[in-house]
Design a protein around this motif. Sequence first.
Motif, PDB file in Angstrom:
ATOM      1  N   PRO A  15       0.828  -1.214   0.000  1.00 12.39           N
ATOM      2  CA  PRO A  15       0.000   0.000   0.000  1.00 12.39           C
ATOM      3  C   PRO A  15       0.852   1.250   0.000  1.00 12.39           C
ATOM      4  N   GLN A  16       0.293   2.257  -0.590  1.00 16.09           N
ATOM      5  CA  GLN A  16       1.004   3.533  -0.622  1.00 16.09           C
ATOM      6  C   GLN A  16       0.846   4.231   0.722  1.00 16.09           C
ATOM      7  N   TYR A 581      -7.738  -1.651   1.767  1.00 13.99           N
ATOM      8  CA  TYR A 581      -6.582  -1.674   2.671  1.00 13.99           C
ATOM      9  C   TYR A 581      -6.553  -0.455   3.593  1.00 13.99           C
ATOM     10  N   ASN A 582      -6.823   0.730   3.056  1.00 16.61           N
ATOM     11  CA  ASN A 582      -6.736   1.938   3.874  1.00 16.61           C
ATOM     12  C   ASN A 582      -7.769   1.931   4.995  1.00 16.61           C
ATOM     13  N   SER A 583      -8.964   1.405   4.730  1.00 19.13           N
ATOM     14  CA  SER A 583     -10.002   1.361   5.754  1.00 19.13           C
ATOM     15  C   SER A 583      -9.631   0.407   6.884  1.00 19.13           C
ATOM     16  N   PHE A 711     -19.224   4.758   3.868  1.00 18.29           N
ATOM     17  CA  PHE A 711     -17.990   5.010   4.612  1.00 18.29           C
ATOM     18  C   PHE A 711     -16.832   4.725   3.659  1.00 18.29           C
ATOM     19  N   HIS A 712     -16.219   5.775   3.135  1.00 20.18           N
ATOM     20  CA  HIS A 712     -15.295   5.661   2.009  1.00 20.18           C
ATOM     21  C   HIS A 712     -13.953   6.309   2.353  1.00 20.18           C
ATOM     22  N   THR A 713     -12.874   5.795   1.740  1.00 18.79           N
ATOM     23  CA  THR A 713     -11.537   6.260   2.135  1.00 18.79           C
ATOM     24  C   THR A 713     -10.706   6.857   1.006  1.00 18.79           C
ATOM     25  N   THR A 714     -10.849   6.402  -0.231  1.00 20.48           N
ATOM     26  CA  THR A 714      -9.897   6.817  -1.272  1.00 20.48           C
ATOM     27  C   THR A 714     -10.629   7.262  -2.535  1.00 20.48           C
TER      28      THR A 714
END
Length: 1163
Positions: A15-16, A581-583, A711-714
Amino acid sequence: MHEENKMNPQYVGPPQQFTPQQMPDQSSSYVPASSPNVYNGLNNQPGAIPEYGMPLTGKPLPYQNYGVSSTYSQNGLMPQGQQQPSHSGTLIPKPIAMTVPEPQFPYQGPAPLVSDQVTRQVGELSIGPSNLQRPPSSVAASQGMVSSQRQGIGGPQPSFAVGPPPPRQITPGPSHRFPATLASQHTLSGSSFPASYSYSAQYGQPPRSYAPPNPVAPVAPPQLSSTQYSPLVGAGQPVGPGVSSSSSMLVQPQSTQYHPIPGSGPSLVPGVPPSSGAPPQYPPFSGAGQPLGSSVSSLHPQQGPYHGALHPVASQPLTSISTLPPSSQVNGPVSGAPLTSGVPSIQSRYPYTQASQQQPAAIQSQYPPAAPGMPQNRMGAPVAPQQPRRLDPDQMPSPIQVVDDDRKQRSGTFYTNTKGQVPPLVTTDFLVHDEGNCSPRFVRSTIYSVPTTSEMLKQAAVPFAITISAFAKLKDGEHSPPVSDSGETGPVRCIRCKAYMCPFMQFIDGGRRFQCVFCKGTSEVPPEYFSHLDHMGQRTDKFQRPELCLGSYEYLTTKDYCKNGVLPKPPAFIFMIDVSYNSIRNGMVKLLCENMKEVLAFLPKEVGAPASVVKVGFVTYSNVVHFYNVKGNLAQPQMLVVPDVQEMFVPLLDGFLVSAEEAESVIDSLMEQIPQMFMATRETETILGPVIQAGLEALKAADCAGKIFIFHTTLPIADAPGKLKNRDDRKLLGTDKEKTILAPQSTFYNNLGQECVTAGCCVDLFLFPNSYIDISTIGQVCRLSGGQVHKYTYFQADVDGRRFLEDLKHSLQKTVAFDAIMRVRTSTGIRPTDFYGHYYMSNTTDVELAAVDEDKSISVEIKYDDKLTEEDGAYIQVAVLFTSCGGQRRLRVHNLALETCNQMAVLYRNCELDTIMNYFSKLGLRMIIEQTPRQMKDYFINRSAQILASYRKHCASPSSAGQLILPECMKLLPLYINCLTKSDALSGGPDMSTDDRSFAMLAVATMDIACSTGYLYPRLLPLHDVDPDSTEFPKAVRCSVEKIKDNGVYLLENGVHMFLWIGMAVNPDWLQNVFGVQTAARVDIDKTSLLELNTPLSLRIRDIVETVREERQKCMRLTIVRQGDKLELVFRQYLVEDRGSDGSASYVDFLCHLHKEIRSLLS
């Protein structure tokens, strides 16, 4: 479609990592010392001290320095690389010789000074020059005075961003230490007010050095040589003859121009040119004088022989206080507290002793006399003739005072039985008693006395608009609109305009017919609705029917008011969780799943209902969509995956939307399994468009309205409908090209939002971004469907978890209406035209809302079709057809009656400034997308100038053109307009991210009046002197750095952000009781909550913080800011009365510019 028990993720790659950008460090700046004997508040020793607790750094001054150097920030409360001279009176400084060019129009002689004076007049505030007289002839002779050249009224008008004055010479004298951001002062041509240079301080500028040129020794009697100058309007005034005059560039009110004496003013050293070409900045002086009393709203400096002339005045030391000159008188009736002398108008930054406030003559006797004719300070050193002072900010209209006055006068019960009655301010605690007009919490108007002609309204330039919060939250003790069952026939309506029955309808013909107040048409009364009339012409059942005696009420409707003629089903809530992944990494998924049971307890329910009938469903997604069967009779939840996101469909109907109470155990099991199933995911590319489509299709399949929580992250970059690209370029913010990144990059989400409205599907977005996510594009779904965007940048579950959960709970439990249609009807002669807020309109009359809740408001502009009659008045009816959270189809009606007038003074007397600013803020958001920032700001400046100029021309008594006259109900208009034009939503520049700017715009678009007022002018609460045993809320202070003391603690909030600022000299006992440490340096500023200590003070401070949070719609994050830290730059941006870090005008500067614009219009 296939069924599986757990997900088999594919590895996409590491992941970045995203890290927040750090603020650039600021260099240091030198500001003159605050007094010859500087008081060190940290160790009680005089000497060089670091301001705001930072070390003294920087290069030596370009001349001999006799003062105390200090560091201060031009952009905030941080050090910067600028240097300014500072002097102390302990030694006589060596003069520095320099060549001073002659002014363009030389006027040799003492420049007169302007004082100010406070005068009470009915309903207006005036600011102008007063008590002007020619300086003593002895001084004039000593200066070689010659006749002056004057410029007529019709002469050229200067611009706001004036350049530096002609170079002059001054003698180095005692200078005083104040914030560098308020340093530059200059007097505006054509006005009696000083105006600041338009200067934008940028990071990384080379240091600027300022040095005094050759001194000019004015002639003055030795016994008065210690005269100092009070910071009044434009300058000070001397008391007594023979005082040396201070020279400055001032232009008198009638545009007669006095030019400075050659060699008698501050001048920028030619050897150090500013890198950006900005004019020099000079240190300001603490404005003093009388603060405006609670009811004193007039500031009339009086005219003398020479309009705008300058006169020196003896005053107290500048670090203490200054009063009006003895010759000043208060004219006219004054109510409230008297204007007593000796009251400090600006809190001194450093303590001063009683001896420092004694008469100068008494102090002067302790020192040997200086050279003849050389004025001295109280330390015995020669002083320079003072430059003109700026307006005292404490003399300007204060929102704190206005709010306090309204609370004292209008708290209690507000009865709505009077047509055209202006309600109390939104900040006042009052209870509404409905007696025919709706509560001001539901509908407020900008004007309550409507002009009879459109020409009159156009002349006044006051907007005619209403702000509607149809489902606003009521205070404890107020009653919700009663619900009436209209039977099978439905509500009684006008047969012509379809307006609903209301208290304004007039019954005629013995009660068999009624005349509509909106269209003047007559309609038959249905037989079942008939009632006899009494001797007053009123129905005998008037007080038994809510629609005949109340301004707000509801009807239960029939099938004719339902979609497809079918009664609606209860609404549903769908939770759609990003499991990429970020969540997983930031802890959002685990936090939400662990607290889902608690969240579902806040589902909305009807008043009096035992439980909620709202159904719930659950979806997870990354680059595919997972539906869950959580039917109550299952042992374990089932997951169904839809991999084809190009053509989204719902894989199941039965078991997807369930009752949270019946399926409690299955839902709990699902919440335990979701974090474990996706714990090892490496999927970083996500989708968003298909997710919204999935929720929409699910509600369509269930044939019900509802709301989906995403519920969103990117940024959605996966190959699917709604894919977006990264177009972030914050350098464009604040430029003419900013609309290219503030407008949506595609129409996909706009079209999707329209589909959501048609199906009654509202979308709420909870965003957790670590990088650009393009809120301006994906937020269109929320804007059109009546939803809301919540953003938690760099989310950490342990830091932001509570705030996120509180926002989610509030979104669930607040009053909400689904699948709503709103129509505004008005009486003959006026009509609604433009609408502002989150909504969708498929025609010109119906406002369609997938959902509308208690936090949302919509502004409606009203225009004229014809003339109005003064006898009839103006009437407005707002009708909202909606589905309640219990599944009932209802109709809510609000009615408002306004007066009409044909006099301009009556119009201005019955305006509501908070509603005007709410409308202006939403109008500005629309202009930002269509025009440039400069055009938007010019529009508001010109419009406010036109409003005040029209009042001056048609309502105010004849007076000098140098006076600024403000109507009583609009005396805060200049302050609020300035706050609006430099707010984040309208003027956010490159110092904020593009998403932050878009988020602010979406937030302001739905704000009700109470929120928009707090957003424009934040609340600043001092906490260092809170009594732990008192329940009284601390009194707010003005949002200016001059009100902040080093030994203070302040809570600042605007409904979106909340800061706790801690000075470095705070009492150690206070810190120990609240933070458990002895010094401010040991306070943990990374915490977002206060320690729960068992001390009375800790309990009281935490109670204040929680009370502030509860008053706002969102749970604000508490950011602790320590004096001298980098975050102080951010904190200071919300001190809206000061100059902004981007060069935006301070309150005083803007008032000067607005005054010039008004005079230009009047001339």
